[in-house]
Enzyme design. Sequence first.
Site, short mmCIF file in Angstrom:
data_model
loop_
_atom_site.label_atom_id
_atom_site.label_comp_id
_atom_site.label_asym_id
_atom_site.label_seq_id
_atom_site.Cartn_x
_atom_site.Cartn_y
_atom_site.Cartn_z
N ARG A 1 -10.34 -11.42 1.64
CA ARG A 1 -11.24 -12.44 1.07
C ARG A 1 -10.62 -13.84 1.15
NH1 ARG A 1 -11.37 -9.07 -4.40
NH2 ARG A 1 -11.17 -7.47 -2.79
N LYS B 1 0.84 -1.20 0.00
CA LYS B 1 0.00 0.00 0.00
C LYS B 1 0.88 1.25 0.00
CE LYS B 1 -3.75 -1.98 2.80
NZ LYS B 1 -4.92 -1.75 1.95
#
Length: 486
Positions: A333, A259
């Site tokens: 996920r 990130k």
Amino acid sequence: GLVLGIYSSEKDEGAAQFTSAGEAFDRLVSGKLRELLSLCGPPLKKGKTRMFYGLHQDFPSVVVVGLGKKNAGVNDQENWNEGKENIRAAVAAGCRQIQDLEIPCVEVDPCGDAQAAAEGAVLGLHEYNELKQKKKPVVTAQLHGSAESEAWHKGVIYAEGQNLARYLMEAPANYITPIKFAEHIEQKLRSFSNVKVHIRPESWIATQQMGAFLSVAKGSAEPPIFLEIHYSGGAKTNDSPLVLVGKGVTFDSGGISLKPSSGMDAMRADMGGAATICSAIVTAAALNLPLNVIGLAPLCENMPSGKANKPGDVVTAKNGKTIQVDNTDAEGRLLLADALCYAHNFNARAIVNAATLTGAMDVALGSAATGVFTNSTWLWNHLYEASILTGDRVWRMPLFEHYTKQVTDCPLADLSNIGKYSRAGGACTAAAFLKEFVTASHWAHLDIAGVMSNKDEVPYLRKGMAGRPTRTLVEFATRLSQDSHS
């Protein structure tokens, strides 16, 4: 200190109307409060406050707060109970004024809805300052009068549940590691005889063949934990439970798909799903809800190292499906895939998972509401009705086949962990991915990325991690415990 409510008049020129507690106090001080209010400017608007000193020896400081219109009920445009929201916001503003004066105790007018008043007080006063030497004075809020003590107590428990989630999300990632998260929740549940907490180590996770979860965890020096909580509040121990699943990434660097460094510190709260579902179970136990609830939280860090997932790697989930990890920052996920497979072991009445899953959810709804993707209208209706009462709103999002095709059309594996059109409908493709691990007919996925933190949008929460939608989950569980649906 004392916080009293006042309604705005229906007509502009009419005299403002006190709550019954306000009326009683005004009589006690021979009409002095009403007189001072009329002298010091225009009528109090909703959420605004006025402070008065020296009116009564028991309450040297009195704050009058504007509650808006008296009979404000459910606002269909806003999808919430406006009266309750007005009370929460007004009471929070009043309590903070008392806190600024460094007064240790405040009595709060129930304002016709003691639960909402308690929530406003307890949520409004909360602040994370564990690690500062200079702390704000602790203020205890208590009910003024004795009329609605049961509702007040319930409001305090609801708010404390959300504050627990806020505490866990706000704490730095070196203080709340996977094991420390699990131990903190275990300690909160220690006093309940009808709760069992299992802190499952990495070896157990491996025997469960949770390859997707382990692939994320292996990039970090912190060992993963699978936290499993069983609350047996139901009439029968074998009643089908509500299963709550929460993403527990205690720090998310993005992994190899790193990130940007700006704002990365906020990723200490990427375990917001686990924090809210665990806090909801702590609250359900404190309320003694007649319902069985199981909580599942896969806990780990997502870090870049020589052992971390590499873009293009293929991993195998618990149900045997293979997943191409095209972006290591779409890691939540992967954890949830395995946890959702495991959730099907419990003959669940409903499976609800919560996760700070996608930045795309924040783009779609901002911080107004939690996005809900569900295969069950029955489940949606319960969540929606609960959220109207709590003011912590939910909004239904699509689970179209259109999105499924974008994650199943994958070159190397059964599924890709990102949609093939990358940014388009990112929250929806993430939900479609999760759906591939669900066979239960009542399942909902709550994407809470947009409601993770609060700047100034929710007036009764300070700036910082929000702990939303803990109260909505609790209210939902409460409704489920009253519902005869099987």
